[in-house]
Design a protein around this motif. Structure first.
Motif, PDB file in Angstrom:
ATOM      1  N   TYR A 138      44.798  45.062  41.871  1.00 24.57           N
ATOM      2  CA  TYR A 138      43.233  45.040  41.738  1.00 24.57           C
ATOM      3  C   TYR A 138      43.627  44.381  40.300  1.00 24.57           C
ATOM      4  CZ  TYR A 138      41.752  48.697  44.522  1.00 24.57           C
ATOM      5  OH  TYR A 138      41.339  49.635  45.096  1.00 24.57           O
ATOM      6  N   ILE A 139      44.861  43.853  39.630  1.00 24.75           N
ATOM      7  CA  ILE A 139      45.062  42.107  39.289  1.00 24.75           C
ATOM      8  C   ILE A 139      45.071  41.360  39.503  1.00 24.75           C
ATOM      9  CG2 ILE A 139      46.685  42.143  36.994  1.00 24.75           C
ATOM     10  CD1 ILE A 139      47.316  44.564  37.393  1.00 24.75           C
ATOM     11  N   GLU A 140      44.132  40.699  39.179  1.00 23.50           N
ATOM     12  CA  GLU A 140      43.511  39.154  39.596  1.00 23.50           C
ATOM     13  C   GLU A 140      44.355  37.917  38.286  1.00 23.50           C
ATOM     14  OE1 GLU A 140      41.827  38.766  44.065  1.00 23.50           O
ATOM     15  OE2 GLU A 140      41.089  37.134  42.146  1.00 23.50           O
ATOM     16  N   GLY A 141      45.024  36.535  39.123  1.00 18.58           N
ATOM     17  CA  GLY A 141      45.167  35.839  37.797  1.00 18.58           C
ATOM     18  C   GLY A 141      45.745  34.513  38.415  1.00 18.58           C
ATOM     19  N   THR A 142      46.002  33.604  37.793  1.00 22.49           N
ATOM     20  CA  THR A 142      46.871  32.365  38.175  1.00 22.49           C
ATOM     21  C   THR A 142      48.036  32.721  38.515  1.00 22.49           C
ATOM     22  OG1 THR A 142      45.047  30.887  37.078  1.00 22.49           O
ATOM     23  CG2 THR A 142      46.802  29.512  37.512  1.00 22.49           C
ATOM     24  N   ALA A 151      45.352  34.396  42.988  1.00 25.10           N
ATOM     25  CA  ALA A 151      47.166  35.671  43.093  1.00 25.10           C
ATOM     26  C   ALA A 151      46.497  36.185  42.613  1.00 25.10           C
ATOM     27  CB  ALA A 151      47.858  34.495  42.442  1.00 25.10           C
ATOM     28  N   ARG A 152      46.708  37.686  43.873  1.00 26.13           N
ATOM     29  CA  ARG A 152      46.678  39.250  43.370  1.00 26.13           C
ATOM     30  C   ARG A 152      47.970  39.298  42.711  1.00 26.13           C
ATOM     31  NH1 ARG A 152      45.962  40.466  48.419  1.00 26.13           N
ATOM     32  NH2 ARG A 152      47.902  41.887  48.356  1.00 26.13           N
ATOM     33  N   GLY A 153      47.806  40.577  41.732  1.00 26.75           N
ATOM     34  CA  GLY A 153      49.619  40.732  41.006  1.00 26.75           C
ATOM     35  C   GLY A 153      50.835  41.105  41.628  1.00 26.75           C
ATOM     36  N   ASP A 154      50.005  41.643  43.235  1.00 25.28           N
ATOM     37  CA  ASP A 154      51.733  41.892  44.135  1.00 25.28           C
ATOM     38  C   ASP A 154      51.856  40.910  44.693  1.00 25.28           C
ATOM     39  OD1 ASP A 154      49.340  41.764  45.397  1.00 25.28           O
ATOM     40  OD2 ASP A 154      49.721  43.634  46.679  1.00 25.28           O
ATOM     41  N   GLN A 155      51.397  39.627  44.853  1.00 21.56           N
ATOM     42  CA  GLN A 155      51.537  38.840  45.526  1.00 21.56           C
ATOM     43  C   GLN A 155      50.619  37.385  46.050  1.00 21.56           C
ATOM     44  OE1 GLN A 155      51.502  39.823  49.972  1.00 21.56           O
ATOM     45  NE2 GLN A 155      53.341  38.056  50.199  1.00 21.56           N
ATOM     46  N   ASP A 164      54.802  40.104  39.788  1.00 21.89           N
ATOM     47  CA  ASP A 164      55.079  41.246  39.042  1.00 21.89           C
ATOM     48  C   ASP A 164      53.388  41.317  37.974  1.00 21.89           C
ATOM     49  OD1 ASP A 164      55.342  42.940  36.662  1.00 21.89           O
ATOM     50  OD2 ASP A 164      57.246  43.389  37.688  1.00 21.89           O
ATOM     51  N   PRO A 165      52.969  41.977  37.966  1.00 22.12           N
ATOM     52  CA  PRO A 165      51.719  41.329  37.502  1.00 22.12           C
ATOM     53  C   PRO A 165      51.325  40.646  35.936  1.00 22.12           C
ATOM     54  CG  PRO A 165      51.666  43.815  37.768  1.00 22.12           C
ATOM     55  CD  PRO A 165      52.893  43.458  38.708  1.00 22.12           C
ATOM     56  N   VAL A 166      52.405  41.252  35.016  1.00 17.39           N
ATOM     57  CA  VAL A 166      52.753  40.230  33.766  1.00 17.39           C
ATOM     58  C   VAL A 166      52.853  39.111  34.397  1.00 17.39           C
ATOM     59  CG1 VAL A 166      53.798  42.287  33.353  1.00 17.39           C
ATOM     60  CG2 VAL A 166      56.019  40.991  34.155  1.00 17.39           C
ATOM     61  N   HIS A 172      43.053  39.394  34.848  1.00 14.17           N
ATOM     62  CA  HIS A 172      41.847  39.720  34.725  1.00 14.17           C
ATOM     63  C   HIS A 172      41.780  41.202  35.477  1.00 14.17           C
ATOM     64  CE1 HIS A 172      41.310  37.150  38.136  1.00 14.17           C
ATOM     65  NE2 HIS A 172      39.911  37.688  38.121  1.00 14.17           N
ATOM     66  N   SER A 173      41.368  41.900  35.484  1.00 14.87           N
ATOM     67  CA  SER A 173      40.464  42.859  36.480  1.00 14.87           C
ATOM     68  C   SER A 173      39.836  43.113  36.712  1.00 14.87           C
ATOM     69  CB  SER A 173      39.957  44.640  35.547  1.00 14.87           C
ATOM     70  OG  SER A 173      39.793  45.020  36.488  1.00 14.87           O
ATOM     71  N   THR A 174      40.058  42.889  39.115  1.00 13.86           N
ATOM     72  CA  THR A 174      39.143  42.647  40.328  1.00 13.86           C
ATOM     73  C   THR A 174      38.173  43.405  39.437  1.00 13.86           C
ATOM     74  OG1 THR A 174      40.375  44.131  41.616  1.00 13.86           O
ATOM     75  CG2 THR A 174      40.810  41.832  41.543  1.00 13.86           C
ATOM     76  N   ILE A 175      38.363  44.929  39.315  1.00 15.42           N
ATOM     77  CA  ILE A 175      37.469  45.774  38.936  1.00 15.42           C
ATOM     78  C   ILE A 175      36.045  45.568  38.343  1.00 15.42           C
ATOM     79  CG2 ILE A 175      36.514  47.977  38.373  1.00 15.42           C
ATOM     80  CD1 ILE A 175      39.804  48.688  38.911  1.00 15.42           C
ATOM     81  N   SER A 176      36.585  45.147  37.170  1.00 15.45           N
ATOM     82  CA  SER A 176      36.050  44.946  36.095  1.00 15.45           C
ATOM     83  C   SER A 176      35.285  43.502  34.910  1.00 15.45           C
ATOM     84  CB  SER A 176      35.739  45.711  34.306  1.00 15.45           C
ATOM     85  OG  SER A 176      36.977  45.688  33.805  1.00 15.45           O
TER      86      SER A 176
END
Length: 573
Positions: A138-142, A151-155, A164-166, A172-176
């Motif tokens: 549920y975390i996305e970023g570059t 890219a998602r936090g797991d892959q 890894d999300p860090v 950012h949160s994909t929820i909000s």
RNA sequence: GCCUCGGUAGCUCAGCGGUUAGAGCUGACCGCUCAUAACGGUUAGGUCGCAGGUUCGAAUCCUGCCCGAGGCACCA
């Protein structure tokens, strides 16, 4: 008589499932359950909705409802659709029920006593805006590896690198959409699967008759890398089963719940308790406790391949680790995926046919027949409208339905709506009986082995045998020279319809009911003796009604319409 | 990248060491006319993904490669 405990993987609560989900677990499980009942065995067939976890909370929020209320509603929706597909569950339970709460907490307590639970301090991403911990996906970023922005936090979906999300840049949160994230310390319970690796390995090794799909996935998890890893079984969520150690509080775990994959399989057992509590049965332990009568139960699970690791490793680890005499699964029948018109079914994009939509356009039997006769057993399979139309029209309307039609209508016009008397059987009838003996035993053998496609082929061959017989015996010609001979042919053919009603029932329950009604059948028992005997049950003078056509044909216009309608983007959440 | 499964007639699949590779659908032809223009019969159609190897013999075993699908552990 054997006692069969049969479970289907429990469908997740957040929406209506598509045909790919159906054919991978519930439908073949139903086929097997119906067949074993028909053979006179005692069957307990259980399924439920899988209701916990983040997706359920989010779906409820999107629907603007409290999660408990949302789940209760969706459970009723899924139960109704399951009933309309004629899925013959003895009970369709809920993983959020009180029985599962108690039992899940009980298992956790037993595992802790056995030293198989460890407490692990870790850090997870917390979203201040959402007010919750976020699962990695549920975390996305570059992506730090390839620069892909989604890219998602797991892959990373672009370069497939495990992340890894860090690691993400600008997470950012994909929820909000919020970037107000921070790493927070949290403590979780882990199931020490690694400590049970050898036991599980030996157990899997002993199952040399399981589908390779099942064992190869299990083996991969057991032996890949460092071997079977411990697994977190708790989450920082509100909606779930509160973490307790049996009856007691679990210090340090306040406010946390068990992970949905820990409690979901336990629902198989809790569902049997629900079945008793609902007044449908009296003794669930004789199905689940080997010290209380379940030692002679044969337990079979059905599931899609994505569920295999949990059923071959995590759940058995829970059962074995408890040190209590719970029934372990005897056979795991797993399925590949069903694709849709050259791509995948997609819940999010509304691509493909969903269970409710399927029943809006055609009755259950049409879908049951196509899906089961094309079940993705040895590899992924593909649904196409053209294939669906061709198979259903040919197999159901032309081969089975038309056979019933031509026999009953011929009889009515020449002899009336009763089984005619007179005439003798000869070599043609002997040949038919011999053919059916062979086909029926092949059919039964394949059904026993859960060879779904092959069973469907055998059943079809049984229907074809009727048309071949009728063509060669030609009662319409015999009638002109020797009406008694025609009567004998028709009498046997009417008995064939009874046989078809009985043996087709696991695949086509509605058609079976309609045939039974038309033929005034009170006894629908399986032909356990000789075929000759089974074809003599309807005696001269037995009344019947000519039924309406069993199956209609699917037209080219309908296919053209449906191809457009189900191509994608279903306008609904 | 690693692992698993699959690649057999136009389509969907079976066969997985041994006679001329099978079934259903589709096509063509013939027959029947009871039936939802349905049914039955005959027939056409295949370098068994590609290349090597093992073997008296390979679609079937081994190696490499190509193509498709999936798994690789917190997505349920």
């Amino acid at each position: 008589m054997t006692r069969h405990l049969i479970t289907s993987a429990i469908p997740y609560i957040n929406g209506i499932k598509h045909l790919g989900n159906l054919v991978g677990s519930q439908l073949p499980a139903d086929l097997y359950a119906r067949y074993q009942r028909a053979r006179g065995h005692e069957v307990l067939f259980l399924c439920a909705t899988d209701e916990h976890g983040t997706p359920a909370e989010l779906a409820a929020a999107k629907a603007g409802k409290p999660v408990a209320e949302y789940c209760a509603e969706m459970h009723d929706v899924q139960a109704r659709i399951a009933r309309d597909f004629r899925l013959s569950f003895d009970h369709f339970g809920r993983s959020s029920g009180p029985q599962n709460h108690r039992l899940t907490q009980h298992f956790a307590g037993r595992l802790a006593e056995a030293g198989l639970i460890s407490e692990v301090d870790e850090h997870q991403m917390y979203s201040l805006s959402d007010g919750r911990f976020l699962p990695d996906r549920y975390i996305e970023g570059t992506c730090p590896n390839c620069g892909f922005e989604g890219a998602r936090g797991d892959q990373c979906d672009n370069c497939t690198k495990q992340l890894d999300p860090v690691d993400l840049i600008d997470p950012h949160s994909t929820i909000s959409g919020s970037k107000d994230l921070e790493m927070r310390a949290t403590k979780h319970l882990f199931l020490r699967q690694s400590a049970m690796k050898d036991r599980l390995d030996a157990w899997i090794d002993s199952k040399d008759d399981w589908p390779v799909l099942t064992t190869s996935i299990a083996k991969k998890w057991l032996h890949d890398g460092d071997g079977l890893q411990d697994r977190g079984i708790t989450r920082d969520l509100d909606w779930g089963i509160p973490v307790r150690r049996g009856e007691e509080d679990w210090p340090g775990m306040e406010g946390k719940v068990f992970y949905v994959w820990f409690d979901a399989p336990i629902e198989y057992i809790a569902c049997a308790q629900e079945w008793v509590d609902a007044g449908k049965g009296t003794d669930w332990e004789r199905w689940w406790r080997t010290d209380k009568g379940a030692e002679d139960v044969r337990y079979t699970q059905f599931m899609g391949k994505d569920n295999v690791p949990f059923h071959t490793l995590s759940f058995p680890a829970t059962i074995l680790g408890s040190g209590e005499p719970w029934k372990l699964v005897d056979y795991i029948k797993s399925f590949n995926y069903l694709n849709f018109e050259g791509g995948q079914f997609s819940t999010s994009r509304g691509r493909g046919v969903f269970m409710d939509q399927a029943l809006e356009i055609l009755p259950a039997d049409y879908w049951r027949w196509w899906l089961l006769s094309h079940a993705p057993e040895s590899s992924d399979a593909e649904f196409t409208w053209a294939n669906f139309q061709a198979s259903v029209n040919k197999d159901l309307a032309d081969v089975l339905g038309n056979f019933v039609s031509r026999v009953t209508k011929f009889c009515r016009s020449k002899f009336g709506e009763t089984v005619p008397e007179g005439g003798d059987y000869g070599p043609r009838e002997d040949a038919l009986v011999a053919e059916l003996e062979t086909r029926l035993s092949a059919y039964a053998a394949h059904m026993d082995a859960m060879e779904v496609r092959k069973s469907a082929q055998d059943l079809r061959a049984i229907w074809v045998a009727g048309n071949e017989y009728l063509q060669s015996a030609a009662p319409w010609a015999a009638y002109k020279e020797d009406p008694a001979r025609a009567a004998a042919i028709v009498r046997l053919s009417l008995n064939l319809i009874r046989l078809y009603a009985v043996v087709s029932a696991p695949f086509l329950p509605d058609a079976s009911d309609r045939l039974a009604e038309a033929m005034h059948l009170s006894d629908r028992s399986w032909p356990e003796g000789s075929v000759a005997e089974a074809l003599s049950l309807l005696q001269p003078g037995w009344a019947f009604d000519v039924p309406d056509n069993l199956f209609r044909k699917i037209t080219d216009e309908e296919i053209a319409d449906w191809q457009v309608r189900f191509a994608g983007t279903r306008s609904e959440g």
